[in-house]
Design a protein around this motif. Sequence first.
Motif, mmCIF file in Angstrom:
data_model
loop_
_atom_site.group_PDB
_atom_site.id
_atom_site.type_symbol
_atom_site.label_atom_id
_atom_site.label_comp_id
_atom_site.label_asym_id
_atom_site.label_seq_id
_atom_site.Cartn_x
_atom_site.Cartn_y
_atom_site.Cartn_z
ATOM 1 N N ILE A 7 46.131 47.251 50.455
ATOM 2 C CA ILE A 7 47.148 46.309 50.951
ATOM 3 C C ILE A 7 47.120 45.108 50.010
ATOM 4 O O ILE A 7 46.068 44.492 49.816
ATOM 5 N N ASN A 8 48.276 44.823 49.425
ATOM 6 C CA ASN A 8 48.384 43.661 48.530
ATOM 7 C C ASN A 8 49.352 42.663 49.129
ATOM 8 O O ASN A 8 50.417 43.064 49.585
ATOM 9 N N PHE A 9 49.002 41.426 49.119
ATOM 10 C CA PHE A 9 50.007 40.440 49.483
ATOM 11 C C PHE A 9 49.691 39.055 48.932
ATOM 12 O O PHE A 9 48.576 38.805 48.479
ATOM 13 N N THR A 16 46.878 35.728 45.291
ATOM 14 C CA THR A 16 46.890 37.156 45.617
ATOM 15 C C THR A 16 45.713 37.497 46.508
ATOM 16 O O THR A 16 44.621 36.943 46.360
ATOM 17 N N THR A 17 45.970 38.414 47.418
ATOM 18 C CA THR A 17 44.916 38.942 48.278
ATOM 19 C C THR A 17 45.023 40.448 48.240
ATOM 20 O O THR A 17 46.125 41.000 48.315
ATOM 21 N N ILE A 102 37.875 42.786 51.193
ATOM 22 C CA ILE A 102 39.034 41.919 50.971
ATOM 23 C C ILE A 102 38.648 40.966 49.848
ATOM 24 O O ILE A 102 37.534 40.434 49.827
ATOM 25 N N ILE A 103 39.542 40.819 48.893
ATOM 26 C CA ILE A 103 39.298 39.929 47.749
ATOM 27 C C ILE A 103 40.475 38.967 47.677
ATOM 28 O O ILE A 103 41.636 39.403 47.688
ATOM 29 N N SER A 104 40.179 37.682 47.634
ATOM 30 C CA SER A 104 41.261 36.704 47.680
ATOM 31 C C SER A 104 40.864 35.392 47.021
ATOM 32 O O SER A 104 39.672 35.060 46.963
ATOM 33 N N GLU A 105 41.869 34.671 46.581
ATOM 34 C CA GLU A 105 41.610 33.317 46.092
ATOM 35 C C GLU A 105 41.372 32.383 47.288
ATOM 36 O O GLU A 105 40.826 31.302 47.138
#
Length: 215
Positions: A7-9, A16-17, A102-105
């Motif tokens: 899942i990209n959003f 970006t996550t 989950i990887i996110s700024e």
Amino acid sequence: MPLYKIINFSRSVGTTTQILIWKITESLEELLGQVVLKEKTQVRLNKMKSEMHQRAFLSVRMLLKEAGYTDFELHYDEFGKPYFLDGNHISITHSHHFSAIIISEDTVGIDIELQREKIIRIADKFINEKELSRLRSFDAIEYIKKLTVKWGAKEAIFKIRNEKGISFKDHIQVNAFELNDKKTIAKLHFEGIVKEFNIIFEEFENFTLVYAFEK
Ligand SMILES: CC(C)(COP(=O)(O)OP(=O)(O)OC[C@H]1O[C@@H](n2cnc3c(N)ncnc32)[C@H](O)[C@@H]1OP(=O)(O)O)[C@@H](O)C(=O)NCCC(=O)NCCS
């Protein structure tokens, strides 16, 4: 089947996550043959008593690879919270034959839970009586699913804050929601500070995936 879903959003312009989910069907040997582990990780893996736990742990390294990272870039603080040194945030979860990262700024936490009837018996440990009596008015399936979302949301928030002394029942409140909403808001009241979180959830194969962003 390895990679189950991505899942990209983007929560705001320029950010970006990415959420990656793995369905663990590979054997321990198959997984071991596909990842390179640093010594510290190998030592941890060797100490794990259950093979399912080892496979889940290795599947997370497969997910890291999918996201362009290696085990050498994943670090843990003294409480077990994972982090990267490149400025991105990471959170990790595994439950039975699923794992997710989950990887996110942004500051994020993630949790995956199997929807089980058993959660009814422990509900009073993580939800206050007023909220519980409201939830009990739903039929059994909806009740279990909503409890699972609430539990997952609290775990995800705990993973973000990583603070000793947080009580799921006393300090974290998750707003009412409909399952179709797939999102809600939660608040943490802890040590005189109030923090608000966006909660997003989805269901697949009797599992509930919940992730939280600190507002
Ligand atoms: C640490 C904790 C959040 C792990 O959650 P869990 O549902 O048991 O297990 P999950 O598979 O979802 O998550 C495990 C991952 O969380 C991460 N994690 C562990 N400790 C963490 C911490 N202090 N902060 C953030 N993330 C943490 C790790 O990445 C771990 O996986 P890994 O070690 O294989 O990389 C949980 O055990 C916990 O301590 N919860 C809070 C305590 C509590 O109040 N519980 C119940 C009250 S009723």
